[in-house]
Write a protein that holds these residues in place. Structure first.
Motif, PDB file in Angstrom:
ATOM      1  N   HIS A 157      36.680  50.389  47.155  1.00  0.00           N
ATOM      2  CA  HIS A 157      35.513  49.542  47.385  1.00  0.00           C
ATOM      3  C   HIS A 157      35.108  48.815  46.110  1.00  0.00           C
ATOM      4  CE1 HIS A 157      31.131  48.754  47.825  1.00  0.00           C
ATOM      5  NE2 HIS A 157      31.540  48.298  49.000  1.00  0.00           N
ATOM      6  N   ARG A 158      35.091  49.525  44.991  1.00  0.00           N
ATOM      7  CA  ARG A 158      34.722  48.913  43.711  1.00  0.00           C
ATOM      8  C   ARG A 158      35.776  47.902  43.278  1.00  0.00           C
ATOM      9  NH1 ARG A 158      30.826  46.781  41.437  1.00  0.00           N
ATOM     10  NH2 ARG A 158      31.070  46.575  39.219  1.00  0.00           N
ATOM     11  N   GLN A 159      37.047  48.198  43.497  1.00  0.00           N
ATOM     12  CA  GLN A 159      38.118  47.265  43.157  1.00  0.00           C
ATOM     13  C   GLN A 159      37.960  45.974  43.955  1.00  0.00           C
ATOM     14  OE1 GLN A 159      41.826  49.210  43.843  1.00  0.00           O
ATOM     15  NE2 GLN A 159      41.586  50.602  42.117  1.00  0.00           N
ATOM     16  N   HIS A 160      37.600  46.098  45.229  1.00  0.00           N
ATOM     17  CA  HIS A 160      37.423  44.917  46.070  1.00  0.00           C
ATOM     18  C   HIS A 160      36.237  44.083  45.593  1.00  0.00           C
ATOM     19  CE1 HIS A 160      37.775  42.420  49.582  1.00  0.00           C
ATOM     20  NE2 HIS A 160      36.498  42.609  49.858  1.00  0.00           N
ATOM     21  N   LYS A 161      35.145  44.736  45.198  1.00  0.00           N
ATOM     22  CA  LYS A 161      33.990  44.005  44.690  1.00  0.00           C
ATOM     23  C   LYS A 161      34.341  43.250  43.413  1.00  0.00           C
ATOM     24  CE  LYS A 161      29.852  45.604  45.139  1.00  0.00           C
ATOM     25  NZ  LYS A 161      28.630  46.433  45.071  1.00  0.00           N
ATOM     26  N   ILE A 162      35.156  43.846  42.552  1.00  0.00           N
ATOM     27  CA  ILE A 162      35.585  43.176  41.327  1.00  0.00           C
ATOM     28  C   ILE A 162      36.487  41.997  41.667  1.00  0.00           C
ATOM     29  CG2 ILE A 162      36.938  43.469  39.210  1.00  0.00           C
ATOM     30  CD1 ILE A 162      35.878  46.384  39.176  1.00  0.00           C
ATOM     31  N   TYR A 163      37.367  42.168  42.649  1.00  0.00           N
ATOM     32  CA  TYR A 163      38.247  41.077  43.082  1.00  0.00           C
ATOM     33  C   TYR A 163      37.429  39.898  43.616  1.00  0.00           C
ATOM     34  CZ  TYR A 163      41.541  38.476  45.929  1.00  0.00           C
ATOM     35  OH  TYR A 163      42.273  37.465  46.487  1.00  0.00           O
TER      36      TYR A 163
ATOM     37  N   GLY B  16      34.286  33.403  40.944  1.00  0.00           N
ATOM     38  CA  GLY B  16      33.885  32.875  39.652  1.00  0.00           C
ATOM     39  C   GLY B  16      32.609  33.484  39.117  1.00  0.00           C
ATOM     40  N   TYR B  17      32.190  34.616  39.661  1.00  0.00           N
ATOM     41  CA  TYR B  17      30.983  35.293  39.198  1.00  0.00           C
ATOM     42  C   TYR B  17      31.298  36.139  37.975  1.00  0.00           C
ATOM     43  CZ  TYR B  17      29.111  34.227  43.848  1.00  0.00           C
ATOM     44  OH  TYR B  17      28.702  33.604  44.984  1.00  0.00           O
ATOM     45  N   GLY B  18      30.286  36.438  37.210  1.00  0.00           N
ATOM     46  CA  GLY B  18      30.432  37.370  36.109  1.00  0.00           C
ATOM     47  C   GLY B  18      30.439  38.790  36.640  1.00  0.00           C
ATOM     48  N   LEU B  19      30.972  39.696  35.875  1.00  0.00           N
ATOM     49  CA  LEU B  19      31.095  41.073  36.337  1.00  0.00           C
ATOM     50  C   LEU B  19      29.800  41.843  36.161  1.00  0.00           C
ATOM     51  CD1 LEU B  19      32.975  43.109  37.570  1.00  0.00           C
ATOM     52  CD2 LEU B  19      33.776  43.679  35.302  1.00  0.00           C
ATOM     53  N   GLY B  20      29.125  41.699  35.051  1.00  0.00           N
ATOM     54  CA  GLY B  20      27.861  42.391  34.828  1.00  0.00           C
ATOM     55  C   GLY B  20      28.024  43.865  34.535  1.00  0.00           C
ATOM     56  N   SER B  21      29.186  44.257  34.044  1.00  0.00           N
ATOM     57  CA  SER B  21      29.439  45.652  33.737  1.00  0.00           C
ATOM     58  C   SER B  21      30.109  45.741  32.373  1.00  0.00           C
ATOM     59  CB  SER B  21      30.346  46.270  34.789  1.00  0.00           C
ATOM     60  OG  SER B  21      30.700  47.583  34.443  1.00  0.00           O
TER      61      SER B  21
ATOM     62  N   ALA C  72      38.946  45.475  32.472  1.00  0.00           N
ATOM     63  CA  ALA C  72      40.393  45.262  32.450  1.00  0.00           C
ATOM     64  C   ALA C  72      40.883  44.762  33.806  1.00  0.00           C
ATOM     65  CB  ALA C  72      41.105  46.549  32.067  1.00  0.00           C
ATOM     66  N   LEU C  73      40.371  45.341  34.879  1.00  0.00           N
ATOM     67  CA  LEU C  73      40.764  44.915  36.220  1.00  0.00           C
ATOM     68  C   LEU C  73      40.296  43.491  36.494  1.00  0.00           C
ATOM     69  CD1 LEU C  73      42.134  45.835  38.851  1.00  0.00           C
ATOM     70  CD2 LEU C  73      39.887  46.608  39.624  1.00  0.00           C
ATOM     71  N   TYR C  74      39.071  43.172  36.079  1.00  0.00           N
ATOM     72  CA  TYR C  74      38.520  41.830  36.249  1.00  0.00           C
ATOM     73  C   TYR C  74      39.370  40.798  35.510  1.00  0.00           C
ATOM     74  CZ  TYR C  74      35.048  38.058  36.071  1.00  0.00           C
ATOM     75  OH  TYR C  74      34.411  36.856  36.182  1.00  0.00           O
TER      76      TYR C  74
ATOM     77  N   LYS D 114      41.519  37.624  36.989  1.00  0.00           N
ATOM     78  CA  LYS D 114      41.300  36.258  36.517  1.00  0.00           C
ATOM     79  C   LYS D 114      42.606  35.615  36.029  1.00  0.00           C
ATOM     80  CE  LYS D 114      37.814  34.362  36.008  1.00  0.00           C
ATOM     81  NZ  LYS D 114      37.133  33.386  36.866  1.00  0.00           N
ATOM     82  N   LYS D 115      43.441  36.378  35.322  1.00  0.00           N
ATOM     83  CA  LYS D 115      44.716  35.850  34.843  1.00  0.00           C
ATOM     84  C   LYS D 115      45.629  35.496  36.010  1.00  0.00           C
ATOM     85  CE  LYS D 115      44.704  38.109  30.390  1.00  0.00           C
ATOM     86  NZ  LYS D 115      45.290  39.170  29.561  1.00  0.00           N
ATOM     87  N   GLU D 116      45.678  36.334  37.032  1.00  0.00           N
ATOM     88  CA  GLU D 116      46.505  36.059  38.206  1.00  0.00           C
ATOM     89  C   GLU D 116      46.018  34.805  38.929  1.00  0.00           C
ATOM     90  OE1 GLU D 116      49.298  37.440  39.575  1.00  0.00           O
ATOM     91  OE2 GLU D 116      49.432  38.542  37.684  1.00  0.00           O
ATOM     92  N   ILE D 117      44.711  34.638  39.037  1.00  0.00           N
ATOM     93  CA  ILE D 117      44.147  33.465  39.702  1.00  0.00           C
ATOM     94  C   ILE D 117      44.496  32.202  38.920  1.00  0.00           C
ATOM     95  CG2 ILE D 117      41.977  32.311  40.268  1.00  0.00           C
ATOM     96  CD1 ILE D 117      40.870  35.163  40.903  1.00  0.00           C
ATOM     97  N   GLU D 118      44.354  32.246  37.597  1.00  0.00           N
ATOM     98  CA  GLU D 118      44.696  31.083  36.767  1.00  0.00           C
ATOM     99  C   GLU D 118      46.171  30.740  36.877  1.00  0.00           C
ATOM    100  OE1 GLU D 118      43.380  31.775  32.787  1.00  0.00           O
ATOM    101  OE2 GLU D 118      41.306  32.075  33.415  1.00  0.00           O
TER     102      GLU D 118
END
Length: 54
Positions: free
Chosen positions: A6-12, A18-23, A30-32, A36-40
């Motif tokens: 669930h947390r991984q999905h929220k980070i995805y 394009g939101y900030g993580l806030g954590s 690292a996951l975020y 982002k690198k994969e999306i770019e």
């Protein structure tokens, strides 16, 4: 500590929208950054979304 699905999905979702993580959790950051690198990379190769078939 391993992140649950669930947390991984929220980070995805945050990364794709394009939101900030806030954590400040290093594992979440690292996951975020990985998402982002994969999306770019996909944007540069124009490999976004569902492929069209004619």
């Amino acid at each position: 500590m391993s992140l649950n699905s669930h947390r991984q999905h929220k980070i995805y979702i945050a990364a794709t929208m394009g939101y900030g993580l806030g954590s400040e959790d290093p594992e979440e950051l690292a996951l975020y950054e990985m998402f982002k690198k994969e999306i770019e990379k996909d944007c540069r190769k124009r490999n976004m979304g569902i492929k069209r078939t004619d």
